[in-house]
Design a protein around this motif. Structure first.
Motif, PDB file in Angstrom:
ATOM      1  N   LEU A  10       0.958  -1.166  -0.058  1.00  0.00           N
ATOM      2  CA  LEU A  10       0.017   0.061   0.214  1.00  0.00           C
ATOM      3  C   LEU A  10       0.785   1.302   0.161  1.00  0.00           C
ATOM      4  O   LEU A  10       0.720   2.269  -0.691  1.00  0.00           O
ATOM      5  CB  LEU A  10      -1.025  -0.182   1.086  1.00  0.00           C
ATOM      6  CG  LEU A  10      -1.651   1.180   1.475  1.00  0.00           C
ATOM      7  CD1 LEU A  10      -2.842   1.650   0.180  1.00  0.00           C
ATOM      8  CD2 LEU A  10      -2.583   1.223   2.772  1.00  0.00           C
ATOM      9  N   ARG A  11       1.725   1.288   0.661  1.00  0.00           N
ATOM     10  CA  ARG A  11       2.726   2.340   0.849  1.00  0.00           C
ATOM     11  C   ARG A  11       3.483   2.638  -0.597  1.00  0.00           C
ATOM     12  O   ARG A  11       3.548   4.031  -1.068  1.00  0.00           O
ATOM     13  CB  ARG A  11       4.187   2.169   1.967  1.00  0.00           C
ATOM     14  CG  ARG A  11       4.794   3.230   1.821  1.00  0.00           C
ATOM     15  CD  ARG A  11       5.624   3.375   3.245  1.00  0.00           C
ATOM     16  NE  ARG A  11       6.669   2.065   3.444  1.00  0.00           N
ATOM     17  CZ  ARG A  11       6.495   1.085   4.139  1.00  0.00           C
ATOM     18  NH1 ARG A  11       5.221   0.959   5.020  1.00  0.00           N
ATOM     19  NH2 ARG A  11       7.323   0.187   4.407  1.00  0.00           N
ATOM     20  N   CYS A  13       2.094   1.878  -3.285  1.00  0.00           N
ATOM     21  CA  CYS A  13       1.132   2.245  -4.291  1.00  0.00           C
ATOM     22  C   CYS A  13       0.627   3.660  -3.857  1.00  0.00           C
ATOM     23  O   CYS A  13      -0.056   4.278  -4.866  1.00  0.00           O
ATOM     24  CB  CYS A  13      -0.174   1.326  -4.019  1.00  0.00           C
ATOM     25  SG  CYS A  13      -0.024  -0.241  -4.650  1.00  0.00           S
ATOM     26  N   LEU A  14       0.674   4.197  -2.871  1.00  0.00           N
ATOM     27  CA  LEU A  14       0.681   5.739  -2.361  1.00  0.00           C
ATOM     28  C   LEU A  14       1.578   6.610  -3.068  1.00  0.00           C
ATOM     29  O   LEU A  14       1.138   7.838  -3.407  1.00  0.00           O
ATOM     30  CB  LEU A  14       0.590   5.833  -0.773  1.00  0.00           C
ATOM     31  CG  LEU A  14      -0.813   5.124  -0.099  1.00  0.00           C
ATOM     32  CD1 LEU A  14      -0.289   5.376   1.289  1.00  0.00           C
ATOM     33  CD2 LEU A  14      -1.907   5.818  -0.426  1.00  0.00           C
ATOM     34  N   PHE A  17       0.404   8.588  -6.541  1.00  0.00           N
ATOM     35  CA  PHE A  17      -0.641   9.517  -6.181  1.00  0.00           C
ATOM     36  C   PHE A  17      -0.058  10.943  -5.239  1.00  0.00           C
ATOM     37  O   PHE A  17      -0.647  12.038  -5.413  1.00  0.00           O
ATOM     38  CB  PHE A  17      -1.766   8.977  -5.001  1.00  0.00           C
ATOM     39  CG  PHE A  17      -2.650   7.826  -6.056  1.00  0.00           C
ATOM     40  CD1 PHE A  17      -3.504   8.141  -6.969  1.00  0.00           C
ATOM     41  CD2 PHE A  17      -2.203   6.369  -5.769  1.00  0.00           C
ATOM     42  CE1 PHE A  17      -4.189   7.129  -7.498  1.00  0.00           C
ATOM     43  CE2 PHE A  17      -2.800   5.346  -6.224  1.00  0.00           C
ATOM     44  CZ  PHE A  17      -3.591   5.655  -7.354  1.00  0.00           C
ATOM     45  N   PHE A  18       0.866  10.498  -4.290  1.00  0.00           N
ATOM     46  CA  PHE A  18       1.561  11.634  -3.776  1.00  0.00           C
ATOM     47  C   PHE A  18       2.288  12.267  -4.663  1.00  0.00           C
ATOM     48  O   PHE A  18       2.220  13.569  -4.846  1.00  0.00           O
ATOM     49  CB  PHE A  18       2.710  10.926  -2.706  1.00  0.00           C
ATOM     50  CG  PHE A  18       3.652  11.870  -2.270  1.00  0.00           C
ATOM     51  CD1 PHE A  18       3.264  12.834  -1.281  1.00  0.00           C
ATOM     52  CD2 PHE A  18       4.883  11.806  -2.602  1.00  0.00           C
ATOM     53  CE1 PHE A  18       4.388  13.900  -0.933  1.00  0.00           C
ATOM     54  CE2 PHE A  18       5.622  12.656  -2.047  1.00  0.00           C
ATOM     55  CZ  PHE A  18       5.460  13.749  -1.315  1.00  0.00           C
ATOM     56  N   LEU A  37      -1.383  12.213   1.981  1.00  0.00           N
ATOM     57  CA  LEU A  37      -0.806  10.701   1.455  1.00  0.00           C
ATOM     58  C   LEU A  37       0.560  10.498   1.842  1.00  0.00           C
ATOM     59  O   LEU A  37       0.883   9.246   2.324  1.00  0.00           O
ATOM     60  CB  LEU A  37      -0.592  11.111  -0.262  1.00  0.00           C
ATOM     61  CG  LEU A  37      -2.143  11.017  -0.815  1.00  0.00           C
ATOM     62  CD1 LEU A  37      -1.957  11.625  -2.213  1.00  0.00           C
ATOM     63  CD2 LEU A  37      -2.847   9.640  -0.707  1.00  0.00           C
ATOM     64  N   ALA A  41       1.420   7.254   4.049  1.00  0.00           N
ATOM     65  CA  ALA A  41       2.491   6.321   3.957  1.00  0.00           C
ATOM     66  C   ALA A  41       3.188   6.257   4.963  1.00  0.00           C
ATOM     67  O   ALA A  41       3.736   5.029   5.232  1.00  0.00           O
ATOM     68  CB  ALA A  41       3.323   6.745   2.626  1.00  0.00           C
ATOM     69  N   THR A  44       1.805   3.733   7.533  1.00  0.00           N
ATOM     70  CA  THR A  44       1.983   2.335   7.111  1.00  0.00           C
ATOM     71  C   THR A  44       3.373   1.868   7.298  1.00  0.00           C
ATOM     72  O   THR A  44       3.528   0.747   7.747  1.00  0.00           O
ATOM     73  CB  THR A  44       1.542   2.009   5.657  1.00  0.00           C
ATOM     74  OG1 THR A  44       2.504   2.694   4.732  1.00  0.00           O
ATOM     75  CG2 THR A  44       0.309   2.556   5.256  1.00  0.00           C
TER      76      THR A  44
END
Length: 181
Positions: A10-11, A13-14, A17-18, A37, A41, A44
């Motif tokens: 997930l980190r 994948c963020l 977007f960041f 975001l 991150a 996480t």
């Protein structure tokens, strides 16, 4: 796949977007979205390590991917600080911070080849916290003169702690490099 490894993914994948929020001024409230975001991150990162240790869910994938995800996030933020509206980070500081991450990654690869796992040090943890605070301040890009001074203090503190943590890391693990030829 266990929960800590999912949080690591997930980190990663963020990060895109960041980056979009950092570099696209047409995103409404872009600085706040990017800060949220980035903080998500960072959270996480804390959470995956906590869960992995607490529930004994440490995996080879996590040992490899967690530090890589951290370095990708740091590198993305540092590079974004060189362009766009948030151009407050000196290039030399970005080079020092990213170089440290590459050097430590190389060290960890050599250690892993020898079957050694190197834990994060006190200095590395302090460096990470200061870098996170610095990053959030730079992402928010607050224009008040006081924040300009605070931003600079955190930039210099982050660079200083980056160098200290690198020297400490190399010194504490110098035996790993003895056999390398």
């Amino acid at each position: 796949m266990n929960l800590p490894n999912r949080l690591t993914i997930l980190r990663v994948c963020l990060i895109p977007f960041f980056v979009v929020a950092m570099l696209c001024p047409w995103v409404p409230y872009a600085n706040y979205v990017a800060a949220a975001l980035f903080l998500a991150a960072c959270f996480t990162d804390f959470l995956d390590g906590y869960i992995a240790r607490k529930k004994n869910l440490i995996t080879v994938f996590g040992k490899f991917m967690d530090p890589l995800a951290d370095k990708l996030l740091v590198a993305a933020a540092m590079i974004c600080f060189l362009v766009g509206e948030n151009r407050e980070m000196p290039a030399w500081a970005v080079i020092i911070i990213i170089s440290r991450e590459f050097i430590i990654s190389g060290f960890r690869l050599v250690a892993a080849e020898k079957g050694v796992t190197i834990a994060a040090s006190y200095w590395g943890k302090v460096k990470t916290v200061v870098q996170m605070v610095m990053s959030v301040l730079l992402i928010l890009n607050l224009r008040h003169p006081l924040f300009r001074v605070v931003d600079r203090v955190f930039i210099y503190a982050a660079v200083l702690l980056t160098v200290i943590s690198l020297v400490d890391y190399i010194y504490r693990n110098k035996d790993i490099m003895k056999e390398v030829r």
